[in-house]
Write a protein that holds these residues in place. Structure first.
Motif, PDB file in Angstrom:
ATOM      1  N   SER A 219      -1.755   9.177   5.445  1.00  0.00           N
ATOM      2  CA  SER A 219      -1.712   8.946   6.920  1.00  0.00           C
ATOM      3  C   SER A 219      -1.692   7.014   6.084  1.00  0.00           C
ATOM      4  N   ASN A 220      -2.642   6.537   5.524  1.00  0.00           N
ATOM      5  CA  ASN A 220      -2.700   5.044   5.940  1.00  0.00           C
ATOM      6  C   ASN A 220      -2.039   4.301   4.690  1.00  0.00           C
ATOM      7  N   ALA A 221      -0.813   5.135   3.775  1.00  0.00           N
ATOM      8  CA  ALA A 221       0.605   4.882   3.787  1.00  0.00           C
ATOM      9  C   ALA A 221       1.605   5.036   5.249  1.00  0.00           C
ATOM     10  N   LEU A 222       1.418   6.034   5.310  1.00  0.00           N
ATOM     11  CA  LEU A 222       2.545   5.544   6.097  1.00  0.00           C
ATOM     12  C   LEU A 222       1.992   4.487   7.535  1.00  0.00           C
ATOM     13  N   ARG A 223       0.694   4.314   7.405  1.00  0.00           N
ATOM     14  CA  ARG A 223       0.989   2.811   8.572  1.00  0.00           C
ATOM     15  C   ARG A 223       1.380   1.582   8.140  1.00  0.00           C
ATOM     16  N   ALA A 224       0.847   1.487   6.746  1.00  0.00           N
ATOM     17  CA  ALA A 224       2.150   1.126   5.990  1.00  0.00           C
ATOM     18  C   ALA A 224       3.745   0.513   6.067  1.00  0.00           C
TER      19      ALA A 224
END
Length: 311
Positions: A219-224
């Motif tokens: 999820s954090n990679a998708l946000r980035a």
């Protein structure tokens, strides 16, 4: 700072701040005992002399040879081999639970994605997208080839010269060369392009061959990625399969362990982790899995201009 130390004549120790003096050495009368005063320079010289003498006369301890110490895992393995009963018995039943109660409570939240069986047309669409991405990579679609390679911007220095300082402008922005066209290189190129930089990416392989399995994008990679390129993010989510609607982790494929380190039957969970709970708390998109060729295809298509990647 030490000004003076009072050394008892009869042994013992006693620091007497009231008897500090600028003199070198003398005998003063303290209310508790008779003391000899030693000034700071004399004290420091005495300490230094004692340290040197101690280093010269003290026996040296033999240097222990550097030998490999067995890790705890090695000790436990040896213990299992030497004491067979340690490996006997049943594995804990909780190792076989696919969805613990804590995960069920998270999946039951209204804003949690609900797991449903993938329809056959969706499965076929995912497979077709992977095949198309692999064909695009083999055909070097969107890559720098032919005449465009011979006239690429990075083959000539900027107008101000190769070694001259220059002002960065919209017409002549910062120039960035990235070595390696893997996923990290593609993301770096997209990030630099999103900031207005002129980017060229060099990959030594002859093509983006379809190797490796699907990639789980947390999820954090998708946000980035969304902040770098909304178009890349939207295509990744559309092409991916959500895996945040189930428990993630590692299972073991054979019976293993012992009573000290833990017993595991074939198919037991070695570790389980929740990817959905933290995403919901932080307002992040749920985790998805995307085939590697599809990720490469999406970044080449949406992440930066055509002819950025040179194979």
């Amino acid at each position: 700072a030490i000004q003076a130390v009072a050394v008892p004549k009869a042994g013992g120790s006693h620091i007497c701040p009231a008897h500090t003096s600028a003199g070198g050495r003398g005998t003063l009368t303290c209310r508790r005992r008779s003391l000899t005063m030693i000034s700071r320079p004399t004290l420091l010289a005495a300490i230094a002399t004692a340290s040197v003498v101690s280093a010269l006369v003290a026996p040296r301890a033999p240097t222990a040879p550097l030998t490999a110490r067995p890790a705890v895992a090695d000790l436990l393995r040896d213990a299992k081999l030497d004491i067979p009963w340690l490996a006997e018995g049943d594995a804990p039943p909780e190792n076989k639970i696919n969805t613990p109660d804590s995960a069920k409570r998270i999946f039951a939240q209204d804003n949690a994605p609900k797991r449903v069986a993938e329809p056959q047309d969706r499965v076929q669409a995912v497979r077709d997208r992977a095949a198309t991405a692999a064909a695009d990579a083999a055909a070097l679609r969107g890559m720098l080839t032919g005449d465009a390679d011979a006239t690429a911007w990075w083959r000539s220095p900027p107008p101000s010269g190769a070694h001259a300082e220059r002002e960065l402008t919209t017409e002549e922005p910062m120039r960035v060369l990235i070595a390696g066209g893997g996923l990290a290189g593609l993301v770096a190129a997209a990030a630099c392009h999103s900031k207005g930089m002129k980017v060229a990416l060099f990959e030594q392989a002859s093509s983006y061959a379809p190797y490796g399995g699907p990639i789980q994008i947390q999820s954090n990679a998708l946000r980035a990625i969304e902040r770098i390129s909304p178009a890349v993010y939207e295509d990744l989510v559309a092409a991916g399969t959500c895996t945040a609607d189930r428990v993630s982790g590692l299972k073991i494929g054979y019976k293993r362990g012992n009573k000290l380190a833990g017993l595991y039957d074939k198919g037991d969970w070695l570790v389980r982790f929740d990817t959905l709970g933290p995403a919901l708390e932080a307002g992040l998109p749920p985790t998805v899995v995307v085939d590697r060729p599809v990720i490469q295809q999406i970044f080449v298509k949406h992440g930066f201009p055509a002819d950025t990647v040179r194979i």
